[in-house]
Scaffold this active site. Structure first.
Site, short mmCIF file in Angstrom:
data_model
loop_
_atom_site.label_atom_id
_atom_site.label_comp_id
_atom_site.label_asym_id
_atom_site.label_seq_id
_atom_site.Cartn_x
_atom_site.Cartn_y
_atom_site.Cartn_z
N ALA A 20 38.13 49.24 30.94
CA ALA A 20 37.02 49.28 31.88
C ALA A 20 36.39 50.66 31.95
CB ALA A 20 37.49 48.84 33.27
N GLU A 123 47.33 30.42 25.79
CA GLU A 123 48.33 30.96 26.71
C GLU A 123 48.38 30.10 27.96
OE1 GLU A 123 48.29 35.68 25.52
OE2 GLU A 123 47.03 35.04 27.18
N HIS A 239 54.91 38.81 35.18
CA HIS A 239 54.88 38.16 33.88
C HIS A 239 56.22 37.45 33.68
CE1 HIS A 239 54.41 37.41 29.62
NE2 HIS A 239 53.17 37.85 29.70
N ARG A 288 51.15 31.42 35.11
CA ARG A 288 52.22 32.41 35.15
C ARG A 288 53.02 32.38 36.45
NH1 ARG A 288 49.37 37.65 32.24
NH2 ARG A 288 49.53 36.85 30.10
N HIS A 349 53.63 42.70 36.72
CA HIS A 349 52.72 42.75 35.58
C HIS A 349 51.28 43.08 35.95
CE1 HIS A 349 51.22 41.96 31.60
NE2 HIS A 349 50.52 40.90 31.98
N GLU A 373 41.57 46.45 36.47
CA GLU A 373 42.64 45.95 37.32
C GLU A 373 42.60 46.54 38.73
OE1 GLU A 373 47.52 45.36 37.26
OE2 GLU A 373 46.50 46.29 35.56
N ARG A 384 46.07 35.53 38.38
CA ARG A 384 45.19 35.73 37.23
C ARG A 384 45.50 34.75 36.11
NH1 ARG A 384 45.78 39.48 32.30
NH2 ARG A 384 47.94 39.37 32.97
#
Length: 546
Positions: A20, A123, A239, A288, A349, A373, A384
């Site tokens: 970013a 994913e 995570h 997740r 994570h 983030e 997320r």
């Protein structure tokens, strides 16, 4: 603190050198702004190089048949568990293809298949193969490489080894600059009418994390002290599959990318039984928060400190070729993924919340912007969706630079208010004490009693210290980081205690249900002017006042 001993000037100061921050800096330079990038470490020291999975995006001419931007947006909202902002999701996902095209023109090289078409993987939480990857499982490293190379080519000024202390403001509350400690730990002032926070996350609040050592919540603390609001801070994504390297391991642990499960890997416990069987329709590819919570429950049931990720179906050559980073980290602890399951456990994570910002990076403090983030744009909600983070950094980083350029055309560069120079000591807790308390009471599975205990332990240990009263650069950086961790921990614990429900990656075992009427809104945090401590503001329930 007596004040600055040196001064510099810029139109825009960017704090951070991840995806970013560098995207914003490059865009701002193209727009003709004088840009100064500040980082407490060196280029590439943040979280971006550690991102393995890829960039989630639906490209017009390179997507799975039947996949659409609308489907990507829907998957994002489902993962976000009711707290995503519709406009943010639509804008970021829709603008994603243009941002990725821009990145490729910058020089980033993504993997291709035998037909030279862009390779895609899948994913958790995604209903299609829409994750672009680079280097097999080294996407973040390639993105960082390309952006750093472009920054050098465009001669973007980068101050390494410079630690940000505070955002300085005018008497009217507008941003006027940044107080920093330079590479010799000498306080300095960068006068600038615009400051962009792109400092990454807060993983170092916990004993085990996938985050870089510098992910100490610096930007969140800067924003709070600078008068900005935070939101959704209680939603910390763990995570599910971080390499388990032993019960005594602390600090950053290597990721085992979700793409291993996306391409057939399965989670099993110490008895060889599948962890995700019957838990979720997507099984091992559930979002997740679902997978991490299921692993945590299974570890408690079996009395184990990890589970196993079986990817032996790949075979030796195929695994090494597809996942070179994971293969190397496994080999380092004596595990051969082609012959035996990989030991994994959840670890802190990603911060789903952060500084309240629009998709153009604007915060509620004029001249202060946030991207990546550290920002809460509303894209992630309560959890997320995998690989949306690099996408958000690319999109919002560029848009924030354009917003800053547009805003600067409407205002003159203000002078910092001498009274705003940081001169009050900050509360600083011992990092190991703080991390133990947060890991035990504010990880996966929280209770009112546990959150209160964590807050008590951290407050009892904290001591007030001036942020620049150190003789070495290392001591100065460590003190500023620990002060940020202490402030952010207090804010997070307050938000988590206030949200008395379970939603996304915020799991309250004493309130296991989800309450959309009372808690279907974001919780915000501001710094109380009188006490200097974080103050939590409850959302207004649907249909009326609390």
């Amino acid at each position: 603190m007596t004040g600055p001993r040196w001064e510099a000037r810029a139109d825009l100061v960017v704090v951070g050198t991840g995806v970013a921050g560098l995207t914003a800096a490059l865009t701002a330079v193209e727009l003709g702004l004088r840009v100064l990038v500040v980082t407490k470490g060196g280029p590439g020291d943040g979280n971006t190089p550690h991102a393995q999975g890829g960039v989630a995006v639906v490209l017009p001419a390179a997507h799975e048949p039947g996949d659409t931007v609308e489907r990507h947006a829907r998957d994002t909202r489902v993962a976000g568990a009711g707290l995503c902002e519709e406009d943010a999701v639509e804008q970021i996902v829709t603008y994603g293809p243009d941002a990725v095209d821009r990145l490729r023109r910058t020089g980033a090289r993504f993997d291709t298949g035998d037909d030279n078409a862009l390779a895609r993987t899948r994913e958790g939480g995604h209903g299609a193969f829409r994750i672009l990857r680079a280097g097999g499982d080294a996407t973040g490293a390639e993105v960082e490489r390309a952006l750093l190379a472009a920054a050098r080519d465009h001669r973007v000024a980068v101050l390494t080894g410079h630690t940000a202390l505070d955002v300085l403001r005018t008497p009217g509350g507008e941003v006027a600059g940044l107080a920093v400690l330079d590479s010799a730990a000498i306080p300095g002032l960068i006068s600038a009418p615009a400051v962009l926070l792109a400092t990454g996350g807060l993983g170092q609040l916990y004993q085990a994390t996938s985050n870089a050592e510098g992910a100490t919540g610096d930007g969140l603390a800067l924003a709070l002290r600078g008068g900005a609001s935070l939101a959704d801070l209680e939603f910390v994504q763990f995570h599910p599959t971080v390499l388990f390297t032993g019960s005594g391991a602390r600090g950053r642990r290597p990721l085992v990318t979700e793409a291993v499960r996306g391409e057939g890997g399965i989670l099993v416990d110490s008895r060889g039984e599948r962890v995700m069987a019957g838990v979720h329709p997507l099984a091992d590819l559930a979002p997740r928060d679902v997978v991490a919570a299921a692993i945590t429950r299974r570890m408690a049931e079996t009395g184990s400190d990890h589970v196993l990720l079986d990817a032996t179906h790949f075979g030796a050559q195929a695994f090494r070729r597809r996942f070179p980073t994971v293969h190397a980290t496994c080999a380092a602890i004596g595990v051969d993924p082609a012959r035996e399951p990989i030991p994994v456990a959840p670890a802190a994570h990603f911060a789903c919340g952060g500084v309240v910002a629009t998709v153009d990076g604007r915060t509620d403090v004029r001249g202060l912007y946030a991207a990546g983030e550290v920002a809460r744009t509303g894209l992630h909600g309560a959890n997320r969706l995998a690989s949306n983070s690099l996408l958000e950094g690319l999109v919002v980083g560029e848009r924030a630079a354009r917003a800053a350029a547009a805003d600067l055309r409407e205002r003159t560069a203000p002078a910092p208010d001498a009274a705003s120079w940081p001169n009050r000591p900050a509360a600083v807790a011992d990092r190991s004490v703080l991390q133990r308390a947060m890991s035990r009471h504010a990880g996966i599975g929280r209770t009112a009693a546990g959150l209160a205990e964590a807050a008590r332990v951290i407050a009892a240990d904290a001591r007030h210290r001036p942020l620049d009263a150190t003789s070495t650069v290392l001591d100065a950086t460590s003190t500023v980081e620990d002060a940020a961790l202490t402030l952010v921990a207090e804010a997070l614990l307050g938000a988590a205690a206030e949200r008395r429900e379970t939603r996304g990656c915020h799991v309250r075992t004493d309130f296991p249900g989800t309450d959309d009427i009372t808690w279907g809104r974001s919780t915000t945090v501001r710094l109380d002017a009188a006490t200097g401590r974080p103050s939590v503001h409850r959302p207004v329930p649907v249909g009326g006042a609390a």
